[in-house]
Design a protein around this motif. Structure first.
Motif, PDB file in Angstrom:
ATOM      1  N   MET A  38      20.216  39.560  48.738  1.00  0.00           N
ATOM      2  CA  MET A  38      20.805  38.950  47.542  1.00  0.00           C
ATOM      3  C   MET A  38      20.132  39.450  46.266  1.00  0.00           C
ATOM      4  O   MET A  38      20.809  39.658  45.249  1.00  0.00           O
ATOM      5  CB  MET A  38      20.726  37.426  47.649  1.00  0.00           C
ATOM      6  CG  MET A  38      21.659  36.880  48.718  1.00  0.00           C
ATOM      7  SD  MET A  38      21.576  35.095  48.799  1.00  0.00           S
ATOM      8  CE  MET A  38      21.223  34.870  50.516  1.00  0.00           C
ATOM      9  N   ILE A  39      18.835  39.682  46.325  1.00  0.00           N
ATOM     10  CA  ILE A  39      18.124  40.239  45.166  1.00  0.00           C
ATOM     11  C   ILE A  39      18.638  41.647  44.862  1.00  0.00           C
ATOM     12  O   ILE A  39      18.847  42.002  43.695  1.00  0.00           O
ATOM     13  CB  ILE A  39      16.598  40.231  45.404  1.00  0.00           C
ATOM     14  CG1 ILE A  39      16.091  38.794  45.365  1.00  0.00           C
ATOM     15  CG2 ILE A  39      15.877  41.099  44.392  1.00  0.00           C
ATOM     16  CD1 ILE A  39      14.653  38.625  45.844  1.00  0.00           C
ATOM     17  N   ASP A  40      18.865  42.445  45.917  1.00  0.00           N
ATOM     18  CA  ASP A  40      19.431  43.784  45.706  1.00  0.00           C
ATOM     19  C   ASP A  40      20.821  43.708  45.093  1.00  0.00           C
ATOM     20  O   ASP A  40      21.160  44.486  44.198  1.00  0.00           O
ATOM     21  CB  ASP A  40      19.502  44.557  47.028  1.00  0.00           C
ATOM     22  CG  ASP A  40      18.203  45.247  47.382  1.00  0.00           C
ATOM     23  OD1 ASP A  40      17.263  45.227  46.560  1.00  0.00           O
ATOM     24  OD2 ASP A  40      18.122  45.820  48.488  1.00  0.00           O
ATOM     25  N   ALA A  41      21.637  42.777  45.567  1.00  0.00           N
ATOM     26  CA  ALA A  41      22.982  42.612  45.004  1.00  0.00           C
ATOM     27  C   ALA A  41      22.886  42.214  43.537  1.00  0.00           C
ATOM     28  O   ALA A  41      23.621  42.739  42.688  1.00  0.00           O
ATOM     29  CB  ALA A  41      23.770  41.576  45.797  1.00  0.00           C
ATOM     30  N   ALA A  42      21.975  41.309  43.215  1.00  0.00           N
ATOM     31  CA  ALA A  42      21.799  40.881  41.822  1.00  0.00           C
ATOM     32  C   ALA A  42      21.350  42.054  40.952  1.00  0.00           C
ATOM     33  O   ALA A  42      21.817  42.209  39.821  1.00  0.00           O
ATOM     34  CB  ALA A  42      20.794  39.736  41.740  1.00  0.00           C
ATOM     35  N   ALA A  43      20.468  42.893  41.480  1.00  0.00           N
ATOM     36  CA  ALA A  43      20.014  44.069  40.724  1.00  0.00           C
ATOM     37  C   ALA A  43      21.178  45.011  40.441  1.00  0.00           C
ATOM     38  O   ALA A  43      21.289  45.566  39.342  1.00  0.00           O
ATOM     39  CB  ALA A  43      18.898  44.793  41.481  1.00  0.00           C
ATOM     40  N   THR A  44      22.046  45.185  41.433  1.00  0.00           N
ATOM     41  CA  THR A  44      23.228  46.025  41.240  1.00  0.00           C
ATOM     42  C   THR A  44      24.113  45.443  40.147  1.00  0.00           C
ATOM     43  O   THR A  44      24.642  46.175  39.299  1.00  0.00           O
ATOM     44  CB  THR A  44      24.022  46.162  42.552  1.00  0.00           C
ATOM     45  OG1 THR A  44      23.192  46.785  43.532  1.00  0.00           O
ATOM     46  CG2 THR A  44      25.289  46.978  42.358  1.00  0.00           C
ATOM     47  N   LEU A  45      24.271  44.129  40.143  1.00  0.00           N
ATOM     48  CA  LEU A  45      25.115  43.473  39.143  1.00  0.00           C
ATOM     49  C   LEU A  45      24.518  43.525  37.738  1.00  0.00           C
ATOM     50  O   LEU A  45      25.229  43.370  36.756  1.00  0.00           O
ATOM     51  CB  LEU A  45      25.392  42.028  39.549  1.00  0.00           C
ATOM     52  CG  LEU A  45      26.270  41.882  40.794  1.00  0.00           C
ATOM     53  CD1 LEU A  45      26.335  40.431  41.228  1.00  0.00           C
ATOM     54  CD2 LEU A  45      27.658  42.451  40.559  1.00  0.00           C
TER      55      LEU A  45
END
Length: 71
Positions: A38-45
């Motif tokens: 989820m942290i990786d997804a947030a970074a992408t966003l």
């Protein structure tokens, strides 16, 4: 009281999405791994790839919902 119920329902639904995506089994229910994803997804966003990622993930999600309805 209503806001608390709404928040609880939202959290339950979000947990259900994590389970439906198969992430619980695929990570052996490792909360650190799930949080990392989820942290990786947030970074992408937060990056310049935001719009592309949202478009891709939205398409994949809609297709998956459709497949679940057709089962």
């Amino acid at each position: 009281m209503v806001k608390r119920r709404e928040r609880t329902r939202q959290l339950i639904e979000l947990g259900g999405l994590v389970a439906k995506a198969g992430l619980v089994e695929l990570t052996d229910d490792d909360r650190a791994v799930l949080f990392g994803v989820m942290i990786d997804a947030a970074a992408t966003l937060k990056s310049e790839q935001r719009d592309q990622a949202l478009t891709l993930w939205r398409r994949r999600g809609r297709r998956a919902f459709e497949q679940l309805q057709n089962e």
